[in-house]
Design a protein around this motif. Structure first.
Motif, PDB file in Angstrom:
ATOM      1  N   SER A 124       4.733  16.480   1.926  1.00  0.00           N
ATOM      2  CA  SER A 124       4.119  16.002   3.167  1.00  0.00           C
ATOM      3  C   SER A 124       3.809  14.507   3.113  1.00  0.00           C
ATOM      4  O   SER A 124       3.611  13.868   4.144  1.00  0.00           O
ATOM      5  CB  SER A 124       2.829  16.778   3.459  1.00  0.00           C
ATOM      6  N   LYS A 125       3.776  13.924   1.913  1.00  0.00           N
ATOM      7  CA  LYS A 125       3.424  12.497   1.769  1.00  0.00           C
ATOM      8  C   LYS A 125       4.641  11.575   1.876  1.00  0.00           C
ATOM      9  O   LYS A 125       4.481  10.359   1.926  1.00  0.00           O
ATOM     10  CB  LYS A 125       2.751  12.260   0.400  1.00  0.00           C
ATOM     11  N   HIS A 126       5.848  12.176   1.856  1.00  0.00           N
ATOM     12  CA  HIS A 126       7.077  11.374   1.816  1.00  0.00           C
ATOM     13  C   HIS A 126       7.478  11.008   3.241  1.00  0.00           C
ATOM     14  O   HIS A 126       7.744  11.904   4.051  1.00  0.00           O
ATOM     15  CB  HIS A 126       8.173  12.203   1.132  1.00  0.00           C
ATOM     16  N   VAL A 127       7.508   9.715   3.574  1.00  0.00           N
ATOM     17  CA  VAL A 127       7.726   9.287   4.964  1.00  0.00           C
ATOM     18  C   VAL A 127       8.830   8.231   5.034  1.00  0.00           C
ATOM     19  O   VAL A 127       9.119   7.543   4.046  1.00  0.00           O
ATOM     20  CB  VAL A 127       6.417   8.680   5.565  1.00  0.00           C
ATOM     21  N   VAL A 209       8.538   5.776 -10.639  1.00  0.00           N
ATOM     22  CA  VAL A 209       9.069   7.141 -10.634  1.00  0.00           C
ATOM     23  C   VAL A 209       8.242   7.951  -9.645  1.00  0.00           C
ATOM     24  O   VAL A 209       7.018   7.831  -9.625  1.00  0.00           O
ATOM     25  CB  VAL A 209       8.949   7.789 -12.035  1.00  0.00           C
ATOM     26  N   LEU A 210       8.930   8.740  -8.824  1.00  0.00           N
ATOM     27  CA  LEU A 210       8.236   9.665  -7.924  1.00  0.00           C
ATOM     28  C   LEU A 210       8.567  11.089  -8.341  1.00  0.00           C
ATOM     29  O   LEU A 210       9.748  11.448  -8.455  1.00  0.00           O
ATOM     30  CB  LEU A 210       8.694   9.420  -6.484  1.00  0.00           C
ATOM     31  N   LEU A 211       7.541  11.874  -8.591  1.00  0.00           N
ATOM     32  CA  LEU A 211       7.709  13.320  -8.774  1.00  0.00           C
ATOM     33  C   LEU A 211       7.245  13.947  -7.473  1.00  0.00           C
ATOM     34  O   LEU A 211       6.066  13.827  -7.108  1.00  0.00           O
ATOM     35  CB  LEU A 211       6.881  13.815  -9.966  1.00  0.00           C
ATOM     36  N   LEU A 212       8.174  14.551  -6.752  1.00  0.00           N
ATOM     37  CA  LEU A 212       7.910  15.033  -5.395  1.00  0.00           C
ATOM     38  C   LEU A 212       8.057  16.551  -5.342  1.00  0.00           C
ATOM     39  O   LEU A 212       9.147  17.084  -5.562  1.00  0.00           O
ATOM     40  CB  LEU A 212       8.892  14.377  -4.422  1.00  0.00           C
ATOM     41  N   ALA A 213       6.961  17.220  -5.048  1.00  0.00           N
ATOM     42  CA  ALA A 213       7.002  18.690  -4.982  1.00  0.00           C
ATOM     43  C   ALA A 213       7.414  19.137  -3.599  1.00  0.00           C
ATOM     44  O   ALA A 213       6.788  18.759  -2.600  1.00  0.00           O
ATOM     45  CB  ALA A 213       5.629  19.248  -5.322  1.00  0.00           C
TER      46      ALA A 213
END
Ligand SMILES: O=C[C@H](O)[C@H](O)[C@H](O)COP(=O)(O)O
Length: 223
Positions: A124-127, A209-213
């Motif tokens: 939900s934070k990825h825009v 680095v992005l760890l995206l769930a």
């Protein structure tokens, strides 16, 4: 998967990332917020492998100490290998809005010292474009009205975060209605306003680095 389950999944992935990439005895920076709290909980079993931790807020300091971690003073540390923290929004270039919990200034300081910034988020934070989340700006109290006028001139609508004082004794103005097409430029512009301590754009020093769930997996994105 619920949002909380995604936060827990990404916190465990971050723990595994630290186990794989941070040398034994090195120092780890730890962020603030609900996702960072899950990370602290996941980290506890490997605390003896760490040379110590640096906290990005009083709340994180207390949680780390409560889990038996060695919390160091940043002034006694020259090197932080990895900094793990959440975000309120993150874009494709890994620029972020942070500070929903009001910890932006200390987070920015710890991030500046760290070699690698690992951002942990749920999907939900990825825009595509930063700015739907109101941009937090930490302000010296006597400059509140001046800074608010300047922020309005930049096209936003600043609102005082009522009843909130930062760990540094300052106020937060949350700036609504910004559509942030050039985050690096805006970060510098806001920092240039007299009375601003720091702002929640992390663009000049974004994540590495992005760890995206997502609901099915944790993706790894590198800058
Ligand atoms: O000041 C707070 C921090 O910038 C947090 O990293 C950010 O607000 C995200 O917090 P959460 O993981 O609770 O959504």
């Amino acid at each position: 998967m619920t949002q909380d389950e995604m936060k827990q999944a990404v916190a465990h992935a971050a723990r595994d990332y630290v186990a794989a990439h941070l040398p034994v005895g090195a120092i780890l920076g730890v962020g603030t917020g609900s996702t960072a709290n899950y990370f602290i909980d996941a980290l506890t079993p490997m605390k003896d492998r760490l040379g110590g931790v640096i906290a990005s807020s009083e709340a994180t300091h207390q949680r780390l100490a409560g889990h038996g971690m060695l919390v160091l003073d940043l002034n006694d540390v020259e090197h932080i290998g990895i900094y793990v923290d959440g975000a309120d929004e993150i874009d494709e270039s890994l620029a972020m809005i942070k500070g929903g919990g009001g910890a932006l200034t200390r987070e920015k300081i710890v991030a500046a010292v760290a070699d690698t910034f690992v951002c942990i988020c749920d999907a939900s934070k990825h825009v595509a474009t930063l700015g739907r989340f109101p941009l937090p700006v930490e302000v010296i109290p006597m400059a509140r009205a001046h800074v608010a006028r300047q922020l309005s001139q930049l096209g936003g609508t600043p609102k005082l975060r009522e009843g909130f004082i930062t760990d540094n004794g300052n106020l937060i103005l949350d700036v609504h209605g910004l559509r942030i097409n050039q985050p690096t430029t805006l970060e510098s512009q806001i920092d240039g306003i007299a009375g601003v301590v720091s702002n929640g754009l992390f663009a000049r020093r974004g994540a590495d680095v992005l760890l995206l769930a997502t609901s099915s997996a944790v993706k790894v994105v590198k800058r």
